[in-house]
Design a protein around this motif. Structure first.
Motif: not given
Length: 519
Positions: A469-475
């Motif tokens: 629910i918040q910007p990120t480029t990883t998981t």
């Protein structure tokens, strides 16, 4: 003998190697440029979040935007505006497109710049130098002129609300050529230049007349242009009666302070509008916006109005799917989830926290799926007993009241694995920055993937959806046939999850959605 700590037999299939680290320095999986841009297009707010500053988010988006082809960039910009209901993100992507050759900018501009606020957002981004230039340039200037020339008088007046830049600034920059005496007078009026008062549009004449004589009917200008005037209760009633649905939701306390609800029957009339399904859908309201309206409503707001907000929540959550099978929902209640969901802003920071959104999603799923299991987590699973018959607002409030601790995304999955629980769908709602369970080496995968692998031993057909629910480029969970990473917190997320449960989508759902857009 080989070292067992390195070469120990792993249950299930070989885990994918991690290839990056998250904001806490823990092992993680990076998203491809298309996947990452799609995620950020659905969640990016360019405000400081718990883990990422606004400048860091901007840098990430720009780096990704230059790595994808212009056609995909144009589709992503349109997606962010039309599906994600974003404002700053589509304006930024449109500004990047304006620097590229090809007709993608021209095709995307009218799909995104459909009101004065988006026009001013676009101009602000262009002037900021974020994309490498501080002027509009010939082509963008021509499109801004075209918008001004075709906009109605009402649209122009709505666009005049707001600054940095103001509409007057925009007009001075692009020098639109008026095609009528009325429009020439309106431009002069807005930028403070001499103009023919008699040629002004009737709306502007009515506004100026009302300023001189408040006994006249309230003009149909944006209410922000009226609030500096000495308004009576009757004036506020007139404003409320003509207000849009979102304006009603946002100003309930103002109406109460100004005596609107003291007028006999008015509270009931306003409540009917708030619960009207057609108006709710047209307003494209986020469920969390209804939550904040309900929780911040003063005691002076009548009960019938507050109940209408709860009815509106039921409409907004009407597409929460009833899914066949055994569902587990895992809301993150760790300390980082106390961050405002849209980030910290210099003014008007949202009172809705990430934990509120996670709790809302979990409570909504429980209401639609009475046998669903809810496993809140921080460093470990938090025990809580929720009644699926309780209102969504009630259960969401109970979950959001937990809060605190570190982030351990593998905790709920480890619990399910230890129990050898039978599950068909597991849904995470988190900021995805797990660190308590950090693994030491890339070849081990993340702890989340290790735990999911254990769950799959007992449930080979199970699927995992991770809502970030918040910007990120990883998981923490690498996208694959049984794992879907979702960016965003609008009510359309529920349909995405239902589609995944029906095996109609794969790991690249957002990319597929963007690709399907015609620009």
């Amino acid at each position: 003998m080989a070292n067992k700590s390195v070469f120990a037999t792993m249950a299930g299939k070989l885990l994918p190697r991690t290839d990056t680290r998250n904001h806490e320095g823990a092992q993680a999986y990076s998203l491809s440029p298309r996947q990452a841009l799609a995620q950020l297009a659905a969640t990016g707010t360019f405000n400081a979040t718990f883990y990422a500053g606004a400048r860091e988010q901007l840098t990430e988006v720009l780096e990704l935007a230059w790595q994808v082809e212009p056609e995909f960039l144009a589709k992503t910009a349109v997606f962010a505006f039309e599906r994600g209901y974003m404002k700053d993100m589509p304006a930024l992507l449109l500004a990047v497109l304006s620097c590229l050759h090809g007709d993608e900018f021209g095709r995307a501009f009218p799909r995104i710049v459909r009101n004065g606020r988006m026009l001013r957002n676009f101009v602000q981004v262009m002037r900021s130098g974020a994309t490498g230039r501080k002027s509009l340039g010939t082509r963008p200037k021509r499109f801004v002129q075209a918008w001004l020339e075709q906009a109605s008088d009402v649209e122009i007046m709505r666009a005049a609300v707001g600054n940095e830049p103001s509409l007057a600034d925009v007009i001075k920059m692009v020098h639109p050529k008026p095609t009528s005496a009325a429009r020439a007078a309106l431009y002069g009026y807005l930028i403070g230049k001499p103009h023919d008062v008699l040629a002004l549009p009737e709306l502007v004449k009515a506004f100026e007349a009302f300023k001189r004589d408040p006994s006249l009917p309230v003009p149909a200008v944006p209410f922000q242009m009226l609030t500096a005037l000495p308004l009576t209760r009757e004036h506020w009633v007139a404003i409320a009666e003509t207000a849009g649905w979102q304006m009603l939701r946002q100003n309930l306390n103002s109406f109460a302070r100004n005596g609107v609800f003291e007028v006999e029957g008015f509270a009931e009339r306003l409540a009917r509008r708030l619960r009207n399904p057609d108006e709710i859908r047209r307003a494209r309201v986020f469920p969390y916006q209804l939550m904040v309206a309900f929780t911040t409503a003063d005691a002076a707001v009548p009960k019938v109005v507050k109940e209408a907000l709860q009815d509106a929540m039921d409409v907004a959550l009407a597409n929460v799917p009833a899914i066949d099978g055994r569902i587990v929902v895992c809301p993150d209640v760790s300390g980082s989830m106390s961050s405002p969901v849209t980030g910290h802003r210099q003014s008007a920071t949202s009172k809705v926290r990430c934990i509120d959104v996670a709790a809302l999603v979990a409570a909504a799923f429980l209401r639609a799926n009475r046998t669903a299991r809810v496993l809140p987590f921080e460093q470990a699973v938090v025990e809580i007993d929720l009644n699926p018959r309780d209102a969504v607002m009630t259960n969401a409030a109970r979950l959001a009241a937990i809060g605190g601790g570190g982030t351990n995304c593998s905790a709920p999955l480890e619990r399910l694995a230890q129990e050898q629980a039978k599950v068909d769908l597991v849904v995470f709602v988190s900021d995805n920055q797990s660190w308590v369970d950090a693994t030491a080496h890339a070849h081990q995968g993340t702890a989340t993937m290790q735990a999911w692998n254990k769950v799959k031993l007992s449930n080979p057909q199970a699927k995992l959806v991770c809502i970030d629910i918040q910007p990120t480029t990883t998981t923490q969970a690498k996208g694959q046939a049984d794992i879907l990473n979702v960016g965003g917190f609008s009510d359309q997320v529920f349909e995405v999850i239902a589609t995944m449960a029906r095996a109609e989508t794969g790991a690249d759902h957002w990319v597929e959605q963007i690709e399907a857009i015609t620009v």
